[in-house]
Motif scaffolding. Structure first.
Motif, PDB file in Angstrom:
ATOM      1  N   LEU A 146       9.241  20.541  -6.189  1.00 21.84           N
ATOM      2  CA  LEU A 146      10.455  19.739  -6.042  1.00 21.84           C
ATOM      3  C   LEU A 146      10.502  18.634  -7.096  1.00 21.84           C
ATOM      4  O   LEU A 146      11.569  18.344  -7.663  1.00 21.84           O
ATOM      5  N   GLY A 147       9.368  18.016  -7.365  1.00 23.11           N
ATOM      6  CA  GLY A 147       9.309  16.975  -8.380  1.00 23.11           C
ATOM      7  C   GLY A 147       9.650  17.495  -9.758  1.00 23.11           C
ATOM      8  O   GLY A 147      10.310  16.812 -10.553  1.00 23.11           O
ATOM      9  N   ILE A 148       9.234  18.706 -10.046  1.00 21.08           N
ATOM     10  CA  ILE A 148       9.559  19.319 -11.339  1.00 21.08           C
ATOM     11  C   ILE A 148      11.025  19.737 -11.383  1.00 21.08           C
ATOM     12  O   ILE A 148      11.706  19.591 -12.404  1.00 21.08           O
ATOM     13  N   ALA A 149      11.544  20.217 -10.245  1.00 19.62           N
ATOM     14  CA  ALA A 149      12.914  20.737 -10.199  1.00 19.62           C
ATOM     15  C   ALA A 149      13.967  19.677 -10.453  1.00 19.62           C
ATOM     16  O   ALA A 149      15.082  19.994 -10.893  1.00 19.62           O
ATOM     17  N   VAL A 150      13.656  18.408 -10.189  1.00 21.10           N
ATOM     18  CA  VAL A 150      14.662  17.369 -10.370  1.00 21.10           C
ATOM     19  C   VAL A 150      14.828  16.957 -11.827  1.00 21.10           C
ATOM     20  O   VAL A 150      15.816  16.305 -12.194  1.00 21.10           O
ATOM     21  N   LEU A 151      13.903  17.339 -12.692  1.00 21.13           N
ATOM     22  CA  LEU A 151      13.935  16.879 -14.083  1.00 21.13           C
ATOM     23  C   LEU A 151      15.226  17.246 -14.815  1.00 21.13           C
ATOM     24  O   LEU A 151      15.773  16.409 -15.556  1.00 21.13           O
ATOM     25  N   PRO A 152      15.779  18.476 -14.655  1.00 21.58           N
ATOM     26  CA  PRO A 152      17.058  18.762 -15.328  1.00 21.58           C
ATOM     27  C   PRO A 152      18.197  17.863 -14.856  1.00 21.58           C
ATOM     28  O   PRO A 152      19.087  17.509 -15.653  1.00 21.58           O
ATOM     29  N   VAL A 153      18.182  17.487 -13.592  1.00 18.45           N
ATOM     30  CA  VAL A 153      19.211  16.582 -13.071  1.00 18.45           C
ATOM     31  C   VAL A 153      19.087  15.214 -13.733  1.00 18.45           C
ATOM     32  O   VAL A 153      20.084  14.619 -14.160  1.00 18.45           O
ATOM     33  N   VAL A 154      17.864  14.716 -13.831  1.00 14.24           N
ATOM     34  CA  VAL A 154      17.617  13.430 -14.480  1.00 14.24           C
ATOM     35  C   VAL A 154      18.030  13.481 -15.947  1.00 14.24           C
ATOM     36  O   VAL A 154      18.633  12.537 -16.474  1.00 14.24           O
ATOM     37  N   ALA A 155      17.729  14.595 -16.599  1.00 11.88           N
ATOM     38  CA  ALA A 155      18.078  14.737 -18.020  1.00 11.88           C
ATOM     39  C   ALA A 155      19.582  14.786 -18.228  1.00 11.88           C
ATOM     40  O   ALA A 155      20.104  14.300 -19.247  1.00 11.88           O
ATOM     41  N   LEU A 156      20.299  15.348 -17.272  1.00  9.39           N
ATOM     42  CA  LEU A 156      21.757  15.483 -17.391  1.00  9.39           C
ATOM     43  C   LEU A 156      22.489  14.170 -17.180  1.00  9.39           C
ATOM     44  O   LEU A 156      23.528  13.924 -17.813  1.00  9.39           O
ATOM     45  N   TYR A 157      21.968  13.322 -16.327  1.00 12.35           N
ATOM     46  CA  TYR A 157      22.715  12.140 -15.883  1.00 12.35           C
ATOM     47  C   TYR A 157      23.313  11.293 -17.008  1.00 12.35           C
ATOM     48  O   TYR A 157      24.514  10.991 -16.975  1.00 12.35           O
ATOM     49  N   PRO A 158      22.558  10.871 -18.040  1.00  9.13           N
ATOM     50  CA  PRO A 158      23.164   9.993 -19.050  1.00  9.13           C
ATOM     51  C   PRO A 158      24.293  10.653 -19.847  1.00  9.13           C
ATOM     52  O   PRO A 158      25.083   9.952 -20.488  1.00  9.13           O
ATOM     53  N   LEU A 159      24.366  11.981 -19.823  1.00 10.96           N
ATOM     54  CA  LEU A 159      25.369  12.697 -20.605  1.00 10.96           C
ATOM     55  C   LEU A 159      26.690  12.860 -19.862  1.00 10.96           C
ATOM     56  O   LEU A 159      27.733  13.044 -20.484  1.00 10.96           O
ATOM     57  N   VAL A 160      26.657  12.784 -18.536  1.00 10.40           N
ATOM     58  CA  VAL A 160      27.828  13.141 -17.731  1.00 10.40           C
ATOM     59  C   VAL A 160      29.004  12.215 -17.989  1.00 10.40           C
ATOM     60  O   VAL A 160      30.159  12.650 -18.027  1.00 10.40           O
ATOM     61  N   LYS A 161      28.743  10.925 -18.194  1.00 10.26           N
ATOM     62  CA  LYS A 161      29.843   9.976 -18.386  1.00 10.26           C
ATOM     63  C   LYS A 161      30.639  10.250 -19.655  1.00 10.26           C
ATOM     64  O   LYS A 161      31.730   9.711 -19.839  1.00 10.26           O
ATOM     65  N   ARG A 162      30.124  11.117 -20.517  1.00  7.32           N
ATOM     66  CA  ARG A 162      30.846  11.463 -21.734  1.00  7.32           C
ATOM     67  C   ARG A 162      31.939  12.500 -21.490  1.00  7.32           C
ATOM     68  O   ARG A 162      32.846  12.638 -22.303  1.00  7.32           O
ATOM     69  N   PHE A 163      31.841  13.248 -20.352  1.00  5.48           N
ATOM     70  CA  PHE A 163      32.830  14.309 -20.136  1.00  5.48           C
ATOM     71  C   PHE A 163      33.348  14.388 -18.702  1.00  5.48           C
ATOM     72  O   PHE A 163      34.257  15.174 -18.418  1.00  5.48           O
ATOM     73  N   SER A 164      32.811  13.589 -17.777  1.00  4.50           N
ATOM     74  CA  SER A 164      33.235  13.672 -16.379  1.00  4.50           C
ATOM     75  C   SER A 164      33.299  12.286 -15.761  1.00  4.50           C
ATOM     76  O   SER A 164      32.555  11.374 -16.152  1.00  4.50           O
ATOM     77  N   HIS A 165      34.191  12.131 -14.784  1.00  2.00           N
ATOM     78  CA  HIS A 165      34.282  10.879 -14.044  1.00  2.00           C
ATOM     79  C   HIS A 165      33.228  10.775 -12.942  1.00  2.00           C
ATOM     80  O   HIS A 165      33.242   9.814 -12.166  1.00  2.00           O
ATOM     81  N   TRP A 166      32.305  11.732 -12.861  1.00  2.00           N
ATOM     82  CA  TRP A 166      31.377  11.780 -11.747  1.00  2.00           C
ATOM     83  C   TRP A 166      29.901  11.619 -12.138  1.00  2.00           C
ATOM     84  O   TRP A 166      29.026  12.274 -11.560  1.00  2.00           O
ATOM     85  N   PRO A 167      29.568  10.726 -13.076  1.00  4.26           N
ATOM     86  CA  PRO A 167      28.136  10.503 -13.330  1.00  4.26           C
ATOM     87  C   PRO A 167      27.435   9.924 -12.102  1.00  4.26           C
ATOM     88  O   PRO A 167      26.235  10.143 -11.907  1.00  4.26           O
ATOM     89  N   GLN A 168      28.188   9.202 -11.272  1.00  5.39           N
ATOM     90  CA  GLN A 168      27.591   8.628 -10.059  1.00  5.39           C
ATOM     91  C   GLN A 168      27.114   9.724  -9.098  1.00  5.39           C
ATOM     92  O   GLN A 168      26.131   9.525  -8.375  1.00  5.39           O
ATOM     93  N   ALA A 169      27.789  10.867  -9.100  1.00  2.00           N
ATOM     94  CA  ALA A 169      27.354  11.975  -8.238  1.00  2.00           C
ATOM     95  C   ALA A 169      26.031  12.557  -8.731  1.00  2.00           C
ATOM     96  O   ALA A 169      25.149  12.902  -7.929  1.00  2.00           O
ATOM     97  N   VAL A 170      25.875  12.663 -10.043  1.00  2.00           N
ATOM     98  CA  VAL A 170      24.620  13.174 -10.596  1.00  2.00           C
ATOM     99  C   VAL A 170      23.491  12.169 -10.345  1.00  2.00           C
ATOM    100  O   VAL A 170      22.366  12.557 -10.003  1.00  2.00           O
ATOM    101  N   LEU A 171      23.806  10.880 -10.497  1.00  2.00           N
ATOM    102  CA  LEU A 171      22.807   9.871 -10.158  1.00  2.00           C
ATOM    103  C   LEU A 171      22.429   9.977  -8.687  1.00  2.00           C
ATOM    104  O   LEU A 171      21.256   9.811  -8.318  1.00  2.00           O
ATOM    105  N   GLY A 172      23.416  10.268  -7.834  1.00  2.00           N
ATOM    106  CA  GLY A 172      23.140  10.434  -6.417  1.00  2.00           C
ATOM    107  C   GLY A 172      22.149  11.548  -6.154  1.00  2.00           C
ATOM    108  O   GLY A 172      21.236  11.406  -5.337  1.00  2.00           O
ATOM    109  N   LEU A 173      22.313  12.665  -6.849  1.00  2.00           N
ATOM    110  CA  LEU A 173      21.364  13.770  -6.703  1.00  2.00           C
ATOM    111  C   LEU A 173      19.964  13.350  -7.146  1.00  2.00           C
ATOM    112  O   LEU A 173      18.966  13.631  -6.464  1.00  2.00           O
ATOM    113  N   ALA A 174      19.884  12.661  -8.281  1.00  2.00           N
ATOM    114  CA  ALA A 174      18.580  12.271  -8.819  1.00  2.00           C
ATOM    115  C   ALA A 174      17.896  11.219  -7.946  1.00  2.00           C
ATOM    116  O   ALA A 174      16.709  11.336  -7.622  1.00  2.00           O
ATOM    117  N   PHE A 175      18.647  10.185  -7.548  1.00  2.00           N
ATOM    118  CA  PHE A 175      18.051   9.092  -6.785  1.00  2.00           C
ATOM    119  C   PHE A 175      17.757   9.490  -5.345  1.00  2.00           C
ATOM    120  O   PHE A 175      16.935   8.855  -4.689  1.00  2.00           O
TER     121      PHE A 175
END
Length: 318
Positions: A146-175
């Motif tokens: 599970l700890g390894i599986a979250v890494l792609p979500v963490v990697a995606l988060y800073p990029l989301v605000k460039r194309f979507s209004h929902w970076p907070q949702a990705v942060l929610g998944l990671a946090f």
């Protein structure tokens, strides 16, 4: 008073960190930029990452007939939260170093202000990740994966605000991922209690990070960045009411599914009052107001944790 940085470094503190924090007062000057990079001067992020882990560890232990969760497990998750939050913030700042120069709240951060080079930041991030991995290896295989599986979500988060209004949702998944890891660390598996707690933590995170994002709303709009603060706009309060309402219901349902009783429900009633206060008193046009309500989510998290622990203790001794 803030201590001076080494020659050639700026002494400017980070905009949303208190100049009176203990890092500024006591840390060796050469450490300051890296501690700031890891957000050690702003411990609210640690609490928001660690508390859902503590909730899940306690709920997973609730039916075992003991008065409190395993302290060593809580300690390891606390250490993991410190180092992985630092690594995540460093990764975020590396990707956003040019954007941060154009945002009033972030231009004083170590990378855009020149306190730390990009290469040094990468080395620092890798070192933190290695410490986090060593901590992770103390747990069972389900938790490690599970700890390894979250890494792609963490990697995606800073990029989301460039194309979507929902970076907070990705942060929610990671946090909120720690709710799954904490439950698995105790039970060696996942069930609906863990998933309900995860869903509640995700909605809670979207809510509080929307409040936080309102501080940068104008700068983000100029830079073409997106957030739920911009998406919700004047409708932020009803949106927060919905998000916080779902979060509270899901967390309460998870607690009841784990065997929570009257003490748990009383504590959750207090937690609901705290969330209601945030929504009712929020002023999205006042940065200081937003920051105070964002930081108050530590109090919500501690109230929920206290509700679980008190109920757990009473169930074990009565």
């Amino acid at each position: 008073m803030t201590r001076p940085l080494p020659q050639g470094k700026t002494s400017e503190t980070i905009a949303d960190a208190s100049a009176a924090n203990w890092i500024e007062r006591y840390a060796p000057p050469s450490w300051l930029p890296y501690l700031r990079l890891a957000r050690v001067d702003r411990p609210i992020g640690f609490w928001l990452l660690a508390l859902p882990c503590f909730w899940s560890i306690a709920l997973a232990t609730r039916g075992m007939g003991v008065a409190y969760p395993d302290l060593w497990t809580l300690f390891l998750f606390a250490v993991g939260a410190v180092v992985m939050r630092g690594a995540g913030c460093t990764y975020n700042d590396i990707l956003d170093r040019d954007i941060d120069k154009g945002v009033a709240r972030t231009r004083s951060r170590p990378l855009p202000s020149g306190q730390v080079t990009t290469g040094a930041a990468v080395i620092f991030m890798v070192a933190l990740c290695l410490i986090g991995f060593v901590v992770l290896l103390n747990f069972n295989a389900v938790t490690v994966w599970l700890g390894i599986a979250v890494l792609p979500v963490v990697a995606l988060y800073p990029l989301v605000k460039r194309f979507s209004h929902w970076p907070q949702a990705v942060l929610g998944l990671a946090f909120s991922w720690g709710t799954l890891m904490g439950y698995a660390a105790v039970q060696g598996r996942l069930d609906w209690t863990a998933f309900m707690l995860f869903a509640g933590a995700v909605c809670w995170t979207i809510g509080y990070d929307t409040i936080y994002a309102h501080q940068d709303r104008e700068d983000d709009g100029i830079l073409g960045l997106k957030s739920t603060a911009l998406k919700f706009g004047p409708a932020t309060k009803p949106a927060l009411g919905l998000l916080y309402g779902v979060a509270w219901l899901a967390i309460a349902a998870a607690g009841l599914a784990a065997g929570g009783g009257t003490a748990f429900l009383l504590g959750m009633a207090v937690a609901l009052i705290q969330l209601t206060w945030q929504v009712v008193t929020l002023d999205i046009d006042d940065g200081a107001n937003c920051l105070k309500r964002f930081r108050s989510n530590r109090d919500f998290g501690l109230i929920v944790l206290a509700a679980i622990l008190v109920d757990m203790f009473l169930a074990a001794v009565l």
